[in-house]
Design a protein around this motif. Structure first.
Motif, short mmCIF file in Angstrom:
data_model
loop_
_atom_site.label_atom_id
_atom_site.label_comp_id
_atom_site.label_asym_id
_atom_site.label_seq_id
_atom_site.Cartn_x
_atom_site.Cartn_y
_atom_site.Cartn_z
N LEU A 293 0.80 -1.23 0.00
CA LEU A 293 0.00 0.00 0.00
C LEU A 293 0.83 1.28 0.00
O LEU A 293 0.54 2.20 -0.79
N TRP B 226 0.88 4.78 -2.73
CA TRP B 226 0.64 6.17 -2.33
C TRP B 226 1.65 7.13 -2.93
O TRP B 226 1.43 8.34 -2.95
N THR C 223 -5.96 3.79 -2.19
CA THR C 223 -6.31 2.83 -1.15
C THR C 223 -7.51 1.99 -1.56
O THR C 223 -7.53 0.76 -1.36
#
Length: 430
Positions: free
Chosen positions: A175, A179, A347
């Protein structure tokens, strides 16, 4: 009508310059005027070859032994047939881009050929393919981690445990990379994909030759019921065509791009075929959807192959989903540059891939579906159709038209039978 020589087009009887498509070409040219300098390109031949190999040599190499076991020894002929068809469609993409200097991306080719509907169609196939490949990375990671540490058990609310929890852990590790706004560092890391494929190939060869596994299986000559699965997985290995316009735009000497394709397809096909033959000789019909799941864990060479397999998807996941994130953000131009919105989209995308990975945790079947329905469409059928429309070749029944028509028919047959077989296998396991 014939193209003006100033446009740099060498295709016979192009449809590009009728009133409707000329306006479309002007619109594309205006919309991308800021990228005009990119047309020259500054990437060398060897760097472009490396980038092309990195795009073609992916996790599909792990499934080629399973594909060969599904279809039998004679299905190797289909691997080479798909490689030739995919190579030829890559050349057609190059010719489509030569038709007008405004073309920069794969969706541009679709729009130039069939208008807005063509752009939407090409984009949909691209983004769904990228989404499912990213989902396959999570399944791949979960399977191999569970193989390495089968005794590790987590329980999350009574709904998720065992291998599913490992998929969640991998997603949490990935994750932060999604980002990132600047993925240049990940681009350098993902360039190790070619090296990783080579390490995996050598490690499995070492396991078979020196670590006691051997190459003693005989296998089956042909298994007709497994041919659709085999062809679908072979097709998944050649799903890099959406990247080809970017590689062509970046190369310094455009006339060398066909040589880049020749070298990349020859080397990648040798790698795929070698892995398929070695894996089938080592494990026969017992080979699993990922050959790393068959390797003896007590051997160093096996662990090298498995660890390399684990690292490679971690570095490529963010690069795979970035085009999808950017496309999603473009749907909300008022929030495009807002950091919280970007984090939210990234996300949600990771969460959605996790949901699909937990719902359909069958790597081989999922990649078979991607290969049959998406890779064949995006890498073989659509380039042929776009070229026929842009060049006007379909107006005359020549050797080229017959060749392209044969490739399209082959692609449609693979798409229909492969998609049906893959969906039946997936639903049978749910």
């Amino acid at each position: 009508m014939e193209a003006n020589s100033g446009d740099g087009s060498y295709l016979n009887e192009p449809l590009l310059y009728n009133g409707k498509q000329q306006g479309l070409a002007l619109k594309l040219e205006e919309g991308e005027s800021k990228c005009e300098n990119l047309c020259e390109g500054n990437t060398s031949f060897f760097k472009t070859c490396f980038n092309g190999l990195n795009a073609l040599s992916g996790v599909g190499i792990l499934s080629t032994p399973y594909a060969l076991a599904s279809g039998g020894w004679l299905s190797l002929i289909l691997l080479f047939a798909i490689a030739i068809a995919a190579f030829y469609s890559g050349l057609l993409i190059q010719r489509c881009m030569d038709a007008h200097s405004s073309i920069r991306t794969y969706p541009d080719i679709g729009e130039l050929a069939f208008g807005k509907k063509g752009r939407v169609l090409v984009s949909v196939f691209m983004y769904i393919e990228l989404f499912l490949v990213a989902t396959g990375f999570l399944i791949l990671e979960g399977d191999n981690l569970h193989n390495l540490i089968p005794d590790m058990e987590f329980n999350m609310g009574g709904f998720i445990s065992g291998k599913q929890s490992l998929v969640l852990i991998v997603a949490l590790i990935i994750l932060p990379s999604v980002w990132l706004d600047n993925l240049s560092l990940l681009s350098y890391i993902s360039a190790s994909g070619v090296l990783a494929s080579g390490i995996i190939l050598i490690s499995i060869l070492w396991t078979g030759a020196f670590d006691g596994v051997g190459f003693h299986q005989t296998g089956t000559l042909i298994n007709w019921s497994g041919v659709p699965t085999a062809v679908s997985l072979y097709s998944f290995c050649y799903c890099a065509h959406p990247v080809f316009p970017t590689l062509y735009t970046s190369i310094r000497k455009k006339h060398q791009f066909s040589n880049v394709l020749v070298l990349c397809f020859i080397l990648s096909t040798i790698g795929y075929a070698s892995m398929a033959v070695m894996g089938y000789l080592m494990f026969g019909d017992e080979v699993q959807s990922q050959i790393t799941l068959n390797l003896p864990l007590g051997k160093l060479s096996s662990r090298v192959a498995i660890y390399t397999t684990l690292v490679n998807p971690l570095s490529k996941y963010a690069l795979m989903v970035t085009p999808i994130v950017n496309a999603a953000k473009q749907c909300f131009p008022c929030c495009y540059n807002k950091r919280p919105f970007s984090l939210l989209i990234s996300t949600l995308l990771v969460i959605s891939t996790v949901v699909v990975a937990l719902t359909v945790p069958f790597f081989g079947f999922l990649m078979s579906l991607v290969g049959a329905f998406l890779s064949i469409s995006a890498s073989i059928i659509l380039p042929c159709l776009c070229y026929l429309k842009i060049s006007g070749t379909y107006r005359t029944l020549g050797c080229e038209t017959v060749t392209i028509g044969t490739i399209i028919l082959m692609g449609v047959a693979i798409m229909v039978f492969g998609t049906y077989t893959s969906l039946r296998q997936i639903f049978g396991q749910l």
